[in-house]
Design a protein around this motif. Sequence first.
Motif, short mmCIF file in Angstrom:
data_model
loop_
_atom_site.label_atom_id
_atom_site.label_comp_id
_atom_site.label_asym_id
_atom_site.label_seq_id
_atom_site.Cartn_x
_atom_site.Cartn_y
_atom_site.Cartn_z
N ALA A 171 0.83 -1.21 0.00
CA ALA A 171 0.00 0.00 0.00
C ALA A 171 0.86 1.26 0.00
N ARG A 172 1.97 1.20 0.74
CA ARG A 172 2.89 2.35 0.80
C ARG A 172 3.49 2.65 -0.56
N MET A 173 3.70 1.61 -1.38
CA MET A 173 4.29 1.78 -2.70
C MET A 173 3.25 1.92 -3.80
N SER A 174 1.97 1.91 -3.41
CA SER A 174 0.90 1.97 -4.40
C SER A 174 0.82 3.36 -5.03
N ARG A 218 -3.13 7.33 -4.16
CA ARG A 218 -2.77 8.25 -3.08
C ARG A 218 -3.42 7.87 -1.76
N VAL A 219 -4.65 7.38 -1.79
CA VAL A 219 -5.36 7.04 -0.55
C VAL A 219 -4.64 5.90 0.16
N LEU A 220 -4.23 4.88 -0.59
CA LEU A 220 -3.54 3.74 0.01
C LEU A 220 -2.16 4.14 0.53
N SER A 221 -1.42 4.85 -0.29
CA SER A 221 -0.06 5.23 0.11
C SER A 221 -0.07 6.16 1.31
N LEU A 222 -1.03 7.09 1.35
CA LEU A 222 -1.10 8.03 2.48
C LEU A 222 -1.52 7.31 3.75
N PHE A 239 0.27 5.19 9.08
CA PHE A 239 0.52 4.05 9.97
C PHE A 239 1.99 3.99 10.36
N VAL A 240 2.86 4.10 9.38
CA VAL A 240 4.30 3.99 9.64
C VAL A 240 4.78 5.14 10.53
N VAL A 241 4.35 6.36 10.20
CA VAL A 241 4.80 7.53 10.96
C VAL A 241 4.34 7.44 12.41
N PHE A 242 3.10 7.00 12.62
CA PHE A 242 2.58 6.95 14.00
C PHE A 242 3.27 5.85 14.81
N HIS A 260 6.68 -3.47 15.41
CA HIS A 260 7.59 -4.17 14.49
C HIS A 260 7.13 -4.02 13.05
N ALA A 261 5.82 -4.08 12.81
CA ALA A 261 5.30 -3.95 11.45
C ALA A 261 5.67 -2.60 10.85
N ALA A 262 5.59 -1.54 11.66
CA ALA A 262 5.90 -0.21 11.15
C ALA A 262 7.35 -0.12 10.68
N TYR A 263 8.26 -0.69 11.44
CA TYR A 263 9.67 -0.67 11.04
C TYR A 263 9.91 -1.57 9.83
#
Length: 245
Positions: A46-49, A52-56, A61-64, A111-114
Amino acid sequence: MSALPIDFALAWESLPALFAGLRVTVFLTVLPLIIGLMLAFPICFARMSPRRVLSLSAEIFVVFFRGAPLLILLYLVYYGLGQIEALREGPFWVLFGSPFGCAIVALSLNHAAYMVEVLRGSLLAVPHGLVEASEALGITRRNIFLWVRMPLALRYGLKAYQNEVVSFVKGTAIVSVVTITDLMAVANAIFEQTYDPFTPILCAAAFYWAFVNVLRLGFQFWGRWLNRHSAEDVAAVPAGGKVTP
């Protein structure tokens, strides 16, 4: 007064309790590592999609979960979610109503975020020319990902993954604050009973050191196996630099 601040008799007597705590620590390491990695793959995609909605959403999620300290995240899951009445009365309370469940959820999300960023960086490091060449040969996108991108991404990201796992193992020590009797909790209990601040903590440190180095050796063997073809290529070249027919 002894020159060494450690009571070897107490250390020997404490070994059974410390081993029991180590088993809990291993459990609270392995399970979140598996769950976190499973969560990381779809979030990474999703991050690489290009959508824009998926990537954002994935980026939020990652930033938080990367930015929030693990201790605060554990407190939010253990104490905060219990204040939600709908959750207390729902089927997920079986998970969130226990310290183990809350710890696994908090550790897995962290762990998932990293791992999202580790996977993303590894996949982006694969030369685009290889992907284009595979597409030119008529290989499907699925097979390109499975047999071209992922094997190379594993090699590129192994060191970063190793560092994340080592940091993660040491970070599990905080679960003792939510009444889980892990290795650190056992060491603290021995300290409170004996008023010896050195022996149990040093013993716990030794157990963590051993656990981390076992993992490190495992990663070394894994890295050698992934790069075994490189060693074979080097062995095939004689000292003179000419390849034998």
